[in-house]
Scaffold this motif. Structure first.
Motif, mmCIF file in Angstrom:
data_model
loop_
_atom_site.group_PDB
_atom_site.id
_atom_site.type_symbol
_atom_site.label_atom_id
_atom_site.label_comp_id
_atom_site.label_asym_id
_atom_site.label_seq_id
_atom_site.Cartn_x
_atom_site.Cartn_y
_atom_site.Cartn_z
ATOM 1 N N GLN A 1 -17.251 11.233 11.302
ATOM 2 C CA GLN A 1 -16.032 11.732 11.946
ATOM 3 C C GLN A 1 -15.867 11.116 13.331
ATOM 4 O O GLN A 1 -14.762 10.683 13.704
ATOM 5 C CB GLN A 1 -16.107 13.258 12.037
ATOM 6 N N GLN A 2 -16.946 11.055 14.071
ATOM 7 C CA GLN A 2 -16.907 10.480 15.417
ATOM 8 C C GLN A 2 -16.450 9.024 15.388
ATOM 9 O O GLN A 2 -15.603 8.602 16.192
ATOM 10 C CB GLN A 2 -18.297 10.592 16.040
ATOM 11 N N GLU A 3 -16.977 8.244 14.459
ATOM 12 C CA GLU A 3 -16.591 6.833 14.339
ATOM 13 C C GLU A 3 -15.111 6.688 13.998
ATOM 14 O O GLU A 3 -14.416 5.809 14.541
ATOM 15 C CB GLU A 3 -17.433 6.164 13.257
ATOM 16 N N ALA A 4 -14.617 7.540 13.112
ATOM 17 C CA ALA A 4 -13.212 7.456 12.710
ATOM 18 C C ALA A 4 -12.284 7.833 13.862
ATOM 19 O O ALA A 4 -11.207 7.247 14.024
ATOM 20 C CB ALA A 4 -12.964 8.355 11.497
ATOM 21 N N VAL B 1 -2.988 8.875 27.131
ATOM 22 C CA VAL B 1 -4.308 9.492 27.267
ATOM 23 C C VAL B 1 -4.643 10.220 25.967
ATOM 24 O O VAL B 1 -3.870 11.065 25.509
ATOM 25 C CB VAL B 1 -4.324 10.487 28.438
ATOM 26 N N PRO B 2 -5.794 9.918 25.354
ATOM 27 C CA PRO B 2 -6.194 10.635 24.135
ATOM 28 C C PRO B 2 -6.882 11.962 24.460
ATOM 29 O O PRO B 2 -7.797 12.012 25.281
ATOM 30 C CB PRO B 2 -7.163 9.665 23.451
ATOM 31 N N ALA B 3 -6.414 13.030 23.821
ATOM 32 C CA ALA B 3 -6.985 14.363 24.015
ATOM 33 C C ALA B 3 -7.303 14.952 22.651
ATOM 34 O O ALA B 3 -6.726 14.548 21.631
ATOM 35 C CB ALA B 3 -6.008 15.264 24.767
ATOM 36 N N GLY C 1 -14.310 8.593 22.635
ATOM 37 C CA GLY C 1 -13.324 8.006 23.534
ATOM 38 C C GLY C 1 -12.248 8.941 24.041
ATOM 39 O O GLY C 1 -11.331 8.509 24.749
ATOM 40 N N PHE C 2 -12.352 10.216 23.740
ATOM 41 C CA PHE C 2 -11.353 11.155 24.254
ATOM 42 C C PHE C 2 -11.559 11.366 25.752
ATOM 43 O O PHE C 2 -12.688 11.375 26.247
ATOM 44 C CB PHE C 2 -11.440 12.489 23.510
ATOM 45 N N ALA D 1 -12.936 7.281 17.006
ATOM 46 C CA ALA D 1 -12.989 6.218 18.013
ATOM 47 C C ALA D 1 -11.896 5.179 17.775
ATOM 48 O O ALA D 1 -11.313 4.643 18.731
ATOM 49 C CB ALA D 1 -14.370 5.563 18.006
ATOM 50 N N ARG D 2 -11.602 4.894 16.524
ATOM 51 C CA ARG D 2 -10.526 3.948 16.197
ATOM 52 C C ARG D 2 -9.181 4.470 16.700
ATOM 53 O O ARG D 2 -8.338 3.716 17.187
ATOM 54 C CB ARG D 2 -10.519 3.761 14.681
ATOM 55 N N ILE D 3 -8.993 5.775 16.615
ATOM 56 C CA ILE D 3 -7.729 6.386 17.024
ATOM 57 C C ILE D 3 -7.598 6.417 18.541
ATOM 58 O O ILE D 3 -6.528 6.106 19.094
ATOM 59 C CB ILE D 3 -7.609 7.795 16.419
#
Length: 374
Positions: free
Chosen positions: A83-86, A100-102, A173-174, A88-90
């Motif tokens: 889930q974490q890897e998926a 800004v990703p939240a 990356g959030f 990161a792409r987003i």
């Protein structure tokens, strides 16, 4: 100059404008197998397109901190590496387009394990891939399963689960973590006397009922970087005390002000103010901006920055909300589903240069302008 399109700085993070995408469940993750709870290509397109569309902050939908914390078997989760890897792409895609990703970290509590809303609102039993919900008290949400009443040890494990998911969100990356304390889900069900009938340290008086929320916030804040903000989404009212014909005790706007003061002291940087979701039969009179006064009340009483939500559809309406100091940002949901480029169109309407990607800008700027369509 439009206030709506000025940056907002929270800690060291500068968010480019005040038009933000609200978290909205899409029930589009795999319900089983190695991809359970992981975002898909749908989520990538869905979230990145709103960054392309000019939103200053794009928030991923309610994401379960553990498998049985999801609203449905088809919801997102963040408890494993896949889930974490998926994600990161987003987050890379959102940042690439200037937003800004939240992420909203959540546990559905007594409203967990339900079907996709466009199919039904029924409880999904274990024989169909569901699970027993949990709650502060063994009181069912209308029409759903009776939840397991959490023990103190189980409550403490849930606090750790929120912290673990926050660490994964950071690694993915959030830049903003929002704790979901609204809409009748787990944290909200601890807050409200309508759903919390405990008699121990997590129930009874106000200070006990907010204990779990503050412990979760403390755990998330402890692992989240000091220079990045933490949000808290609240249901400012259950809409019970506002109805003189309803004798049930509920959570109120005054309770939210008291909670906001505590959240500020515990390191929350913005209160994302919604309402409702505690009981199915609450009488709510909805209309344009109907929830904005609750954001204004908390902001004016405590000084905490707020986000306003609820039938905000017009650029001038949104501009007035932030210019008048009712809120520091507006979070749009359905309107951004109708028009992923709402922020770009709003900028034009308010006399601001839109933040188009280079791939679009050279074409858009050459094209003759035309009025926005409803």
């Amino acid at each position: 100059m439009s206030t709506l399109f000025t940056p907002l700085k929270l800690r060291s993070l500068q968010i480019p404008n005040r038009v933000w995408m609200s978290p909205m469940c899409t029930y589009s993750a795999a319900p089983a197998g190695p991809e359970t709870g992981a975002p898909t290509n749908f989520h990538l397109a869905h979230l990145a397109s709103r960054a392309v569309g000019g939103a200053g902050l794009v928030m991923a939908e309610a994401t379960g901190v553990r498998p049985d914390g999801r609203i449905s078997p088809w919801d997102l989760g963040l408890w494993n590496d896949r889930q974490q890897e998926a994600f990161a792409r987003i987050t890379d895609a959102i940042k690439a387009h200037g937003a800004v990703p939240a992420i909203q970290l959540a546990h559905a509590g007594r409203k967990a394990s339900v079907d996709k809303p466009w199919l039904s609102d029924r409880y999904v039993p274990g024989t169909e891939g569901g699970w027993q919900p949990v709650a502060p008290s063994a009181i069912a949400y209308d029409g759903l399963a009776v939840p397991h009443e959490l023990t103190v040890d189980e409550i403490q494990q849930l606090v750790r689960d929120f912290a673990d998911s926050a660490l994964r969100a950071l690694a993915a990356g959030f830049q903003v973590a929002e704790v979901h304390g609204a809409h009748g889900y787990l944290i909200n069900s601890f807050l409200s006397p309508a759903s919390n009938h405990r008699t121990d340290a997590y129930g009874g008086g106000f200070e006990n009922r907010i204990r779990f929320a503050l412990e979760v916030v403390d755990a998330v804040r402890a692992v989240w970087p000091e220079d990045l903000p933490v949000f808290f989404r609240t249901s400012a009212t259950d809409w019970l005390t506002e109805n003189p014909e309803d004798s049930r005790e509920g959570w109120t706007g005054e309770d939210t002000v008291r909670l906001a003061k505590e959240l500020t002291a515990h390191g929350v940087d913005l209160l994302d103010v919604s309402t409702g979701g505690m009981v199915r039969d609450a009488k709510i009179v909805a209309g344009p901006g109907y929830q904005v006064p609750f954001a204004a009340q908390a902001r004016q009483a405590t000084g905490i920055p707020t986000g306003a939500v609820g039938i905000i559809t017009d650029p001038h309406q949104a501009e007035e909300i932030v210019t008048s100091g009712q809120a520091d940002a507006v979070l749009l949901g359905r309107e951004l589903l109708r028009d992923p480029y709402w922020a770009q169109h709003a900028a034009l309407e308010l006399g601001v240069e839109p933040r188009w990607p280079d791939q679009y800008a050279y074409v858009v700027k050459r094209a003759p302008s035309r009025p926005r369509t409803p």
